[in-house]
Design a protein around this motif. Sequence first.
Motif, short mmCIF file in Angstrom:
data_model
loop_
_atom_site.label_atom_id
_atom_site.label_comp_id
_atom_site.label_asym_id
_atom_site.label_seq_id
_atom_site.Cartn_x
_atom_site.Cartn_y
_atom_site.Cartn_z
N VAL A 2 36.19 52.18 42.86
CA VAL A 2 36.62 50.83 43.26
C VAL A 2 36.12 50.50 44.66
O VAL A 2 36.14 51.34 45.56
N ALA A 3 35.69 49.24 44.82
CA ALA A 3 35.36 48.70 46.14
C ALA A 3 36.36 47.60 46.47
O ALA A 3 36.59 46.70 45.67
N ILE A 4 36.98 47.69 47.64
CA ILE A 4 37.83 46.62 48.16
C ILE A 4 37.06 45.99 49.31
O ILE A 4 36.81 46.62 50.33
N LEU A 5 36.67 44.73 49.12
CA LEU A 5 35.81 44.04 50.08
C LEU A 5 36.56 42.89 50.73
O LEU A 5 37.26 42.13 50.06
N SER A 6 36.40 42.75 52.04
CA SER A 6 36.98 41.59 52.72
C SER A 6 36.17 41.31 53.99
O SER A 6 35.10 41.86 54.19
N GLY A 7 36.70 40.38 54.79
CA GLY A 7 35.93 39.87 55.92
C GLY A 7 35.20 38.60 55.54
O GLY A 7 34.37 38.11 56.30
N LEU A 8 35.50 38.07 54.35
CA LEU A 8 34.80 36.88 53.87
C LEU A 8 35.78 35.74 53.66
O LEU A 8 36.96 35.95 53.37
N LEU A 9 35.28 34.53 53.83
CA LEU A 9 36.06 33.33 53.55
C LEU A 9 36.10 33.07 52.05
O LEU A 9 35.25 33.54 51.30
N ARG A 10 37.09 32.30 51.62
CA ARG A 10 37.18 31.95 50.19
C ARG A 10 35.89 31.28 49.72
O ARG A 10 35.46 31.48 48.59
N THR A 11 35.30 30.49 50.61
CA THR A 11 34.07 29.77 50.24
C THR A 11 32.88 30.71 50.07
O THR A 11 31.85 30.31 49.54
N VAL A 57 29.28 36.73 47.44
CA VAL A 57 29.53 38.16 47.52
C VAL A 57 29.77 38.74 46.13
O VAL A 57 29.20 39.78 45.76
N THR A 58 30.58 38.07 45.33
CA THR A 58 30.87 38.55 43.98
C THR A 58 29.60 38.66 43.15
O THR A 58 29.39 39.66 42.44
N ALA A 59 28.73 37.67 43.25
CA ALA A 59 27.49 37.68 42.48
C ALA A 59 26.63 38.89 42.80
O ALA A 59 26.01 39.49 41.91
N ALA A 60 26.59 39.27 44.10
CA ALA A 60 25.78 40.41 44.50
C ALA A 60 26.27 41.69 43.83
O ALA A 60 25.47 42.56 43.45
N TYR A 61 27.58 41.82 43.65
CA TYR A 61 28.14 43.04 43.07
C TYR A 61 28.12 43.01 41.54
O TYR A 61 27.88 44.03 40.90
N LEU A 62 28.35 41.86 40.96
CA LEU A 62 28.26 41.75 39.51
C LEU A 62 26.85 42.11 39.03
O LEU A 62 26.67 42.74 37.98
N SER A 63 25.85 41.71 39.81
CA SER A 63 24.47 41.99 39.43
C SER A 63 24.14 43.48 39.51
O SER A 63 23.12 43.92 38.97
N ARG A 64 25.00 44.25 40.16
CA ARG A 64 24.77 45.70 40.29
C ARG A 64 25.72 46.52 39.42
O ARG A 64 25.90 47.73 39.63
N GLY A 65 26.36 45.86 38.47
CA GLY A 65 27.16 46.60 37.49
C GLY A 65 28.63 46.72 37.82
O GLY A 65 29.33 47.55 37.22
N PHE A 66 29.13 45.91 38.76
CA PHE A 66 30.57 45.89 39.06
C PHE A 66 31.25 44.82 38.21
O PHE A 66 30.62 43.87 37.74
N VAL A 67 32.56 44.99 38.03
CA VAL A 67 33.37 43.93 37.44
C VAL A 67 34.45 43.56 38.46
O VAL A 67 34.96 44.42 39.18
#
Length: 289
Positions: free
Chosen positions: A246-255, A260-270
Amino acid sequence: MSESAVQIIARGPRFIAETAAEALDADPMLEGATYSILEEDEDRGIWRIDAFPTTDEEAEGVEATLKAHDGLSVTVEKLADADWLAMSLSGLPPVRAGRFFVYGAHDQGRVPRNTVNLKIDAGAAFGTGHHGTTVGCLQAFDELLKRERFERVLDVGCGTGILAIAAAKSGSKVAVGTDIDAPSVRIANENAKLNMADARFVHASGLNDRKVRGQGPYDLVFANILAPPLVSLSQDIKEALHIGGVAILSGLLRTQERRVTAAYLSRGFVLERRIHRDAWSALVLRRMG
């Protein structure tokens, strides 16, 4: 440090404030700038940015960036020649995030008995536990701990070390933190001793450093940094995790969630969960392949 310490305050509608915050994040010359963004007046729809530049050049850059956004009212206030960081921390209340209770030295007598207690003094490092990004990470971690355990945990951009310390005090056998800022590493190690936590912090420029890679693969990686480095580190974070980790990512705005999500989904994360605190977001993603 700037010759005369200042606080830069900007007020305006939420969309403009968030757009200005994104501009601060996107400017490579302001990569280390410290600021917060929150809702100041719900009835009037006013949001506020508070920035604390550490050099004259950074102060000029932050002020210019904020003033470039029509609709923001920007003021610059001189800070008294004192340890304003310590003074501001002395007035912060303790924070509860699930099982975790974060407090400073001034709250020593207010510590509950049935919580995982984290005594954190920031010094020059980011991460007292009061910022929405840190609280979001702790909340996400608390929820995960209700159904699984994490033997090996890595905290990327550890700041005060609060997240790795939380892991160590929650049963993780290996809790490693890394930061490119040497004073942060020193402060994090001091906080680990203060909390009697078996967490170790190293000064490293990336996840491929042997002191970091040698302890992996990890069950959980925290990365509470900024949106651009979260995107650029997506492959490195994947490689630091075992499949199912699991990766818990933060430091980002809602916008900034979509990018950020797209970068991880493209690498096999859900994506398993989003947590929102003020304008900030924390993402819980699991490596599936």
